[in-house]
Design a protein around this motif. Structure first.
Motif, PDB file in Angstrom:
ATOM      1  N   TRP A 158       0.844  -1.188   0.000  1.00 35.98           N
ATOM      2  CA  TRP A 158       0.000   0.000   0.000  1.00 35.98           C
ATOM      3  C   TRP A 158       0.884   1.244   0.000  1.00 35.98           C
ATOM      4  O   TRP A 158       2.015   1.219   0.499  1.00 35.98           O
ATOM      5  N   ASP A 159       0.358   2.317  -0.525  1.00 38.24           N
ATOM      6  CA  ASP A 159       1.110   3.576  -0.570  1.00 38.24           C
ATOM      7  C   ASP A 159       1.313   4.153   0.818  1.00 38.24           C
ATOM      8  O   ASP A 159       2.318   4.813   1.103  1.00 38.24           O
ATOM      9  N   ASN A 160       0.325   3.923   1.700  1.00 39.38           N
ATOM     10  CA  ASN A 160       0.377   4.461   3.060  1.00 39.38           C
ATOM     11  C   ASN A 160       0.638   3.347   4.072  1.00 39.38           C
ATOM     12  O   ASN A 160       0.366   2.170   3.796  1.00 39.38           O
ATOM     13  N   PRO A 161       1.152   3.701   5.256  1.00 36.47           N
ATOM     14  CA  PRO A 161       1.445   2.692   6.281  1.00 36.47           C
ATOM     15  C   PRO A 161       0.167   1.988   6.755  1.00 36.47           C
ATOM     16  O   PRO A 161      -0.918   2.574   6.762  1.00 36.47           O
ATOM     17  N   ILE A 162       0.305   0.743   7.156  1.00 36.67           N
ATOM     18  CA  ILE A 162      -0.812  -0.016   7.714  1.00 36.67           C
ATOM     19  C   ILE A 162      -1.077   0.458   9.138  1.00 36.67           C
ATOM     20  O   ILE A 162      -0.159   0.544   9.958  1.00 36.67           O
ATOM     21  N   VAL A 163      -2.331   0.774   9.440  1.00 41.53           N
ATOM     22  CA  VAL A 163      -2.675   1.275  10.772  1.00 41.53           C
ATOM     23  C   VAL A 163      -3.498   0.256  11.567  1.00 41.53           C
ATOM     24  O   VAL A 163      -4.060   0.577  12.617  1.00 41.53           O
ATOM     25  N   THR A 164      -3.556  -0.965  11.073  1.00 44.11           N
ATOM     26  CA  THR A 164      -4.273  -2.033  11.780  1.00 44.11           C
ATOM     27  C   THR A 164      -3.722  -2.176  13.192  1.00 44.11           C
ATOM     28  O   THR A 164      -2.509  -2.263  13.399  1.00 44.11           O
ATOM     29  N   THR A 165      -4.615  -2.187  14.185  1.00 43.71           N
ATOM     30  CA  THR A 165      -4.179  -2.379  15.563  1.00 43.71           C
ATOM     31  C   THR A 165      -4.273  -3.854  15.937  1.00 43.71           C
ATOM     32  O   THR A 165      -5.114  -4.585  15.419  1.00 43.71           O
ATOM     33  N   LEU A 166      -3.377  -4.275  16.825  1.00 42.19           N
ATOM     34  CA  LEU A 166      -3.416  -5.635  17.366  1.00 42.19           C
ATOM     35  C   LEU A 166      -3.798  -5.519  18.833  1.00 42.19           C
ATOM     36  O   LEU A 166      -3.046  -4.960  19.635  1.00 42.19           O
ATOM     37  N   GLU A 167      -4.977  -6.018  19.160  1.00 39.57           N
ATOM     38  CA  GLU A 167      -5.509  -5.868  20.510  1.00 39.57           C
ATOM     39  C   GLU A 167      -5.822  -7.233  21.107  1.00 39.57           C
ATOM     40  O   GLU A 167      -6.372  -8.105  20.430  1.00 39.57           O
ATOM     41  N   LYS A 168      -5.476  -7.411  22.377  1.00 36.44           N
ATOM     42  CA  LYS A 168      -5.737  -8.682  23.046  1.00 36.44           C
ATOM     43  C   LYS A 168      -7.231  -8.904  23.179  1.00 36.44           C
ATOM     44  O   LYS A 168      -7.960  -8.037  23.648  1.00 36.44           O
ATOM     45  N   PHE A 169      -7.678 -10.075  22.764  1.00 33.83           N
ATOM     46  CA  PHE A 169      -9.098 -10.402  22.844  1.00 33.83           C
ATOM     47  C   PHE A 169      -9.530 -10.507  24.302  1.00 33.83           C
ATOM     48  O   PHE A 169      -8.854 -11.104  25.131  1.00 33.83           O
ATOM     49  N   ASP A 170     -10.672  -9.917  24.599  1.00 28.37           N
ATOM     50  CA  ASP A 170     -11.235  -9.990  25.942  1.00 28.37           C
ATOM     51  C   ASP A 170     -12.598 -10.670  25.902  1.00 28.37           C
ATOM     52  O   ASP A 170     -12.780 -11.772  26.396  1.00 28.37           O
ATOM     53  N   VAL A 171     -13.562  -9.993  25.282  1.00 26.67           N
ATOM     54  CA  VAL A 171     -14.911 -10.547  25.204  1.00 26.67           C
ATOM     55  C   VAL A 171     -15.562 -10.108  23.899  1.00 26.67           C
ATOM     56  O   VAL A 171     -15.282  -9.026  23.388  1.00 26.67           O
TER      57      VAL A 171
END
Length: 214
Positions: A158-171
């Motif tokens: 992609w032309d722009n940086p990936i902004v996907t967050t990685l978050e610990k699953f809770d519920v």
């Protein structure tokens, strides 16, 4: 007396044979369930209507449920999530058979069916509830998502940086019933035809080998 006895034997034999076949069928189904290695992936790709139908088509995916995760409010409603105050993301809870499809393959689909470079936005849908996010269930999922994300960024896909967050699953909270299986229940609806259908057609071409056999 011979005829009634022979008739009784024939009936008994038939029942026994049917019972054996039924028993074999049940055993076969139970073996399928035993051999299945079920696992769960939870992804946020913007509006859950848009990608629910995509993941449903993958061979090895047992179920896809639209809902909310990553927030602070218990059992949030759609209206509360849309208020942008709960912290939840619209997401998909995907139960899959890891002997048929891997988490890596699901990640591949995840990053190709939405834009991971737009912060808190997918197309016309704007807000933190539409963020690109992987809710990892364990350290292995986290490590794979981090690696995949870094490699994609490095590749310049992609032309722009990936902004996907990685978050610990809770519920995970399932969304209201009218959100579930949305595309399949409303294929002729305008949003489904204009927004979802083109994504689905593109996906079917790119991932043809991974689709369920109908």
């Amino acid at each position: 007396m011979l005829k009634p006895i022979l008739l009784s034997l024939a009936v008994f034999t038939g029942i026994f044979s049917f019972a054996q076949k039924d028993s074999k069928k049940i055993k076969k189904e139970n073996n399928k369930m035993t051999n299945a290695k079920l696992d769960t992936a939870t992804f946020g790709t913007g509006c859950f209507w848009c990608t629910e139908a995509i993941f449903q088509q993958l061979e090895g995916v047992e179920s896809v449920t639209s809902g909310y995760s990553g927030g602070t409010v218990v059992n949030p409603t759609y209206e509360e999530v849309c208020s942008k105050t709960t912290g939840h993301a619209e997401c998909l809870n995907i139960v899959y058979d890891s002997s048929k499809i891997t988490f890596d393959e699901l990640l591949e689909v995840f990053w190709q069916v939405h834009d991971p470079t737009t912060l808190n936005r997918q197309g016309a849908d704007v807000g933190p509830q539409y963020r690109s996010v992987v809710f990892y269930h364990n350290d292995e999922q986290k490590a794979k998502a981090e690696k995949y994300k870094a490699e994609l960024d490095k590749s310049g896909a992609w032309d722009n940086p990936i902004v996907t967050t990685l978050e610990k699953f809770d519920v995970f909270y399932p969304a209201e019933a009218y959100h579930q299986n949305y595309y399949n229940n409303h294929p002729g609806q305008g949003y489904c035809q204009i927004v979802i259908r083109p994504k689905l057609e593109k996906f079917e071409k790119v991932f043809k080998s991974k689709l369920k056999k109908h």
